[in-house]
Design an enzyme around this catalytic site. Structure first.
Site, PDB file in Angstrom:
ATOM      1  N   SER A 185       0.805  -1.233   0.000  1.00 39.27           N
ATOM      2  CA  SER A 185       0.000   0.000   0.000  1.00 39.27           C
ATOM      3  C   SER A 185       0.832   1.275   0.000  1.00 39.27           C
ATOM      4  O   SER A 185       0.440   2.279   0.583  1.00 39.27           O
ATOM      5  CB  SER A 185      -0.951   0.066   1.212  1.00 39.27           C
ATOM      6  OG  SER A 185      -1.740  -1.078   1.259  1.00 39.27           O
ATOM      7  N   GLY A 240       1.484   2.823  -2.708  1.00 39.09           N
ATOM      8  CA  GLY A 240       1.072   3.610  -3.870  1.00 39.09           C
ATOM      9  C   GLY A 240       1.965   3.375  -5.076  1.00 39.09           C
ATOM     10  O   GLY A 240       2.284   4.283  -5.828  1.00 39.09           O
ATOM     11  N   GLY A 242       1.158   1.717  -7.723  1.00 35.24           N
ATOM     12  CA  GLY A 242       0.343   1.923  -8.925  1.00 35.24           C
ATOM     13  C   GLY A 242       0.305   3.392  -9.300  1.00 35.24           C
ATOM     14  O   GLY A 242       0.493   3.756 -10.461  1.00 35.24           O
ATOM     15  N   PRO A 254      14.822   0.064   7.012  1.00 35.96           N
ATOM     16  CA  PRO A 254      13.936  -0.815   6.235  1.00 35.96           C
ATOM     17  C   PRO A 254      14.232  -0.754   4.729  1.00 35.96           C
ATOM     18  O   PRO A 254      14.178  -1.773   4.040  1.00 35.96           O
ATOM     19  CB  PRO A 254      12.530  -0.271   6.539  1.00 35.96           C
ATOM     20  CG  PRO A 254      12.670   0.480   7.818  1.00 35.96           C
ATOM     21  CD  PRO A 254      14.069   1.010   7.853  1.00 35.96           C
ATOM     22  N   CYS A 296     -25.303   0.269 -13.312  1.00 35.94           N
ATOM     23  CA  CYS A 296     -25.362  -1.190 -13.414  1.00 35.94           C
ATOM     24  C   CYS A 296     -26.425  -1.746 -12.449  1.00 35.94           C
ATOM     25  O   CYS A 296     -27.611  -1.648 -12.729  1.00 35.94           O
ATOM     26  CB  CYS A 296     -23.977  -1.793 -13.205  1.00 35.94           C
ATOM     27  SG  CYS A 296     -23.820  -3.389 -14.012  1.00 35.94           S
ATOM     28  N   GLY A 318     -27.419  -0.379  -9.900  1.00 38.25           N
ATOM     29  CA  GLY A 318     -28.207   0.800  -9.544  1.00 38.25           C
ATOM     30  C   GLY A 318     -29.272   1.109 -10.577  1.00 38.25           C
ATOM     31  O   GLY A 318     -30.340   1.653 -10.255  1.00 38.25           O
ATOM     32  N   GLU A 348     -31.478 -12.798 -10.412  1.00 39.83           N
ATOM     33  CA  GLU A 348     -30.207 -12.968  -9.686  1.00 39.83           C
ATOM     34  C   GLU A 348     -30.462 -13.504  -8.278  1.00 39.83           C
ATOM     35  O   GLU A 348     -29.630 -14.192  -7.697  1.00 39.83           O
ATOM     36  CB  GLU A 348     -29.472 -11.615  -9.622  1.00 39.83           C
ATOM     37  CG  GLU A 348     -28.150 -11.687  -8.876  1.00 39.83           C
ATOM     38  CD  GLU A 348     -27.287 -10.428  -9.006  1.00 39.83           C
ATOM     39  OE1 GLU A 348     -27.646  -9.495  -9.752  1.00 39.83           O
ATOM     40  OE2 GLU A 348     -26.238 -10.386  -8.341  1.00 39.83           O
ATOM     41  N   HIS A 381     -20.646   0.854 -17.003  1.00 44.50           N
ATOM     42  CA  HIS A 381     -19.850   1.517 -15.963  1.00 44.50           C
ATOM     43  C   HIS A 381     -19.121   2.730 -16.533  1.00 44.50           C
ATOM     44  O   HIS A 381     -17.943   2.624 -16.890  1.00 44.50           O
ATOM     45  CB  HIS A 381     -18.843   0.532 -15.366  1.00 44.50           C
ATOM     46  CG  HIS A 381     -19.485  -0.518 -14.525  1.00 44.50           C
ATOM     47  ND1 HIS A 381     -19.771  -0.326 -13.193  1.00 44.50           N
ATOM     48  CD2 HIS A 381     -19.927  -1.761 -14.830  1.00 44.50           C
ATOM     49  CE1 HIS A 381     -20.347  -1.414 -12.706  1.00 44.50           C
ATOM     50  NE2 HIS A 381     -20.463  -2.297 -13.683  1.00 44.50           N
ATOM     51  N   GLU A 424     -17.901   5.162 -15.060  1.00 38.71           N
ATOM     52  CA  GLU A 424     -16.794   5.629 -14.213  1.00 38.71           C
ATOM     53  C   GLU A 424     -15.443   5.109 -14.695  1.00 38.71           C
ATOM     54  O   GLU A 424     -14.404   5.697 -14.412  1.00 38.71           O
ATOM     55  CB  GLU A 424     -17.037   5.227 -12.747  1.00 38.71           C
ATOM     56  CG  GLU A 424     -16.904   3.745 -12.404  1.00 38.71           C
ATOM     57  CD  GLU A 424     -18.181   2.935 -12.635  1.00 38.71           C
ATOM     58  OE1 GLU A 424     -19.021   3.364 -13.453  1.00 38.71           O
ATOM     59  OE2 GLU A 424     -18.320   1.859 -12.017  1.00 38.71           O
TER      60      GLU A 424
HETATM   61  N1  GLN Z   1     -25.386  -8.111 -10.212  1.00 41.42           N
HETATM   62  C1  GLN Z   1     -25.800  -7.470 -11.412  1.00 41.42           C
HETATM   63  C2  GLN Z   1     -25.561  -8.324 -12.636  1.00 41.42           C
HETATM   64  O1  GLN Z   1     -24.770  -9.222 -12.614  1.00 41.42           O
HETATM   65  C3  GLN Z   1     -25.129  -6.115 -11.573  1.00 41.42           C
HETATM   66  C4  GLN Z   1     -23.657  -6.188 -11.747  1.00 41.42           C
HETATM   67  C5  GLN Z   1     -22.978  -4.871 -11.546  1.00 41.42           C
HETATM   68  O2  GLN Z   1     -23.526  -3.959 -10.945  1.00 41.42           O
HETATM   69  N2  GLN Z   1     -21.765  -4.742 -12.027  1.00 41.42           N
HETATM   70  O3  GLN Z   1     -26.170  -8.096 -13.652  1.00 41.42           O
END
Ligand code: GLN
Length: 542
Positions: free
Chosen positions: A14, A16, A18, A189, A380, A382, A404, A514, A516
């Site tokens: 940890s 950092g 990356g 260290p 997703c 959400g 699911e 996604h 993001e």
């Molecule tokens: N669990 C949901 C699916 O598999 C959503 C997956 C997610 O949010 N990445 O479709």
């Protein structure tokens, strides 16, 4: 000619690594070099796709559908270079390739061994899929001294020998702890960690020393002497107030100058750091603040939502505001009255997730956002929650659910077993392996003209990255539309709902992908920019 920079870490995890790798790559970029970043992970999983977010943090998905380490997210955010499947390898994948070759008889009867077969496979990976890059930076996961990372260290040692010093460089990241009782930054260290590296035949060319304060001249000299590194190649990697300050700060300590010097590129053009300076300036001096509630499941380990948190901050940079994130475990909303925790926020976001735990809390959060007209962003899972909420509350389908969580009467979200990727038909069966079998990577999406998302993107076609197994069931489209959900994004064949939005609400958008994963500080994702803008408007109301 491609040069290779190998970044290892010592003393503790940890530190950092990356971020340090990403920052170095971005500095080389600002000098006009073409870069690529890679991560070599010593664990035995074939990829991090099946690991719990608590174990490993976020799974970062690439355009070509690989489930990779979250450091690849840092790489993309700092350099803007899209990562590929070939940029992340694990011991698990290396071994499964070597064993598959052995079964095919490719080794012609030889005894298959770590050296040379496994190390050859690692070297092959490091050198694969490179075109005209000036630099390939390879970060070795884990800490020097771990049993697991030995084959990787051996492979990069061999490469150093094969390619020569003019094409390889070893950078080691360590920690200088501050001991208050002694009033000193301790170098021991670091010395031990370098000794550990030397024991596997690697002499670092540069040390990056994480420290919470400037390294005094005496300590720097000591490190140089004991670790056999030039004094100016001992770089202080000081703590900073925002991660986007890291490139500027490391440049001030001489990081990229020393790398250029090592490779005989001292005459390389000086870096243009204005991009990073502007971003830091905006982060440090915002004109306002908004609070966003993130209602999820893995809220106690923020690394599980790394890209999401960054994308929200990018939205803040675009709107010149600070974004305060309120991480809330959705299960709290299963208790009567708890929903009031959402009273004062300016936006509500339900992120990606898996499994039934906390679902009713997420649905309660969606309902609150819809009824109280608080900006809502569903990503997703959400989006799926937003659809289930609308079906139950507004479309007269109280039994609406996702398969699911088991068989149900009204599967408004269901398992897809076949879909098109470009011209190719992809098949899945319910009992398939869990690893690497979701709808993964970049898929095209058509946006409905005159929709809010078409306006936000300023485009009619987009491509975004996916990672999910279940889909909103197109069979329910008309019924959900009557309940006010607009299906504003669909797969090109019109079968997979990609985006839903509401027009009776200031900002209510759910996306199956996604976004993001593609947001960058210098190129914030339009959906996040727009969502934070809506939150700013909301903050003027409450
Ligand atoms: N669990 C949901 C699916 O598999 C959503 C997956 C997610 O949010 N990445 O479709």
């Amino acid at each position: 000619m491609t040069r290779f920079i190998f970044i290892t870490g010592g003393v503790v995890s940890s530190l950092g690594k990356g971020l340090a790798s990403a920052a170095l790559a971005s500095l080389l970029q600002t000098r006009g070099f073409k870069v690529r970043l890679r991560k070599l992970d010593p664990y035995l999983n074939v990829d991090p796709g099946t690991m719990s977010p608590y174990q490993h943090g976020e799974v970062y998905v690439t355009d070509d559908g690989a489930e990779t380490d979250l450091d690849l997210g840092h790489y993309e955010r700092f350099t803007g270079v899209s990562s590929r499947r070939s940029d992340n390898i694990t011991t698990g994948r290396i071994y499964s390739n070597v064993i598959a070759r052995e079964r095919r008889g490719d080794y012609l009867g030889a005894t298959v061994q770590v050296i040379p077969h496994v190390t050859d496979a690692i070297k092959e990976f490091i050198k694969s899929d490179i075109t005209d890059e000036d630099f390939v930076l390879c970060e070795i996961g884990g800490t020097v001294g771990d049993i697991e990372s030995l084959p990787f260290l051996e492979a990069i040692r061999q490469l150093g020998n094969e390619l020569g010093r003019e094409r390889t460089m070893f950078v080691h990241l360590t920690l200088l702890p501050w001991i208050p009782a002694a009033g000193e930054l301790k170098t021991k260290p670091t010395q031990h960690s370098v000794k550990e590296l030397l024991s596997v035949g690697i002499q670092p060319d540069m040390l990056m020393c994480r420290a919470d304060r400037e390294i005094p001249v005496g300590e720097r000299r000591k490190i140089a002497l004991f670790c056999n590194v030039r004094e100016e190649a001992v770089i202080a990697a000081l703590d900073v107030d925002t991660i986007y300050q890291v490139p500027v700060s490391y440049h001030e300590q001489g990081l990229d100058q020393q790398v250029c010097k090592h490779f005989g590129l001292a005459a390389a053009p000086p870096p243009n750091l204005s991009r990073w300076q502007q971003i830091v300036e905006r982060i440090r001096y915002p004109e306002g603040e908004v609070t966003i509630a993130v209602v999820g499941k893995y809220t106690s380990l923020l690394d599980s939502y790394k890209s999401l948190a960054e994308a929200l901050h990018h939205g803040g940079i675009a709107n010149n505001v600070k974004v305060k994130l309120n991480w809330l475990d959705s299960q709290i909303f299963e208790t009567e009255g708890a929903i009031h925790a959402l009273e004062d926020v300016h936006g509500i976001l339900v992120p990606g997730g898996f499994g039934e735990r906390g679902v009713s809390g997420k649905i309660a959060a969606v309902k609150f956002a819809r009824e109280r007209k608080v900006p809502y962003f569903g990503i997703c899972f959400g989006m799926q929650m937003a659809v289930i909420e609308a079906a139950r509350s507004l479309a007269g389908l109280p039994k609406a659910n996702s398969t699911e969580f088991g068989p149900c009467d009204e599967p408004v979200v269901g398992l897809m077993t076949e879909w098109l990727r470009g011209n190719q038909l992809v098949h899945r069966a319910a009992g398939d392996d869990l690893g690497g079998t979701m709808r993964l990577g970049a898929y095209d999406c058509r946006l409905l003209a005159e929709s809010r998302v078409a306006e936000i993107y300023g485009q009619s076609h987009i491509s975004e990255r996916h990672r999910h197994r279940y889909e909103v069931n197109i069979e329910y489209k008309e019924r959900l539309e009557r309940a006010g959900l607009v299906f504003s994004g669909l797969s090109p064949d019109g079968i997979l709902p990609e985006i839903v939005e509401r027009h009776d609400h200031p900002w209510f958008i759910g996306v199956q992908f996604h976004p993001e994963l593609k947001s960058k500080p210098f190129d914030p994702h339009p959906l996040f920019t727009s969502f934070i803008h809506a939150a700013v408007q909301q903050s003027r109301l409450v």
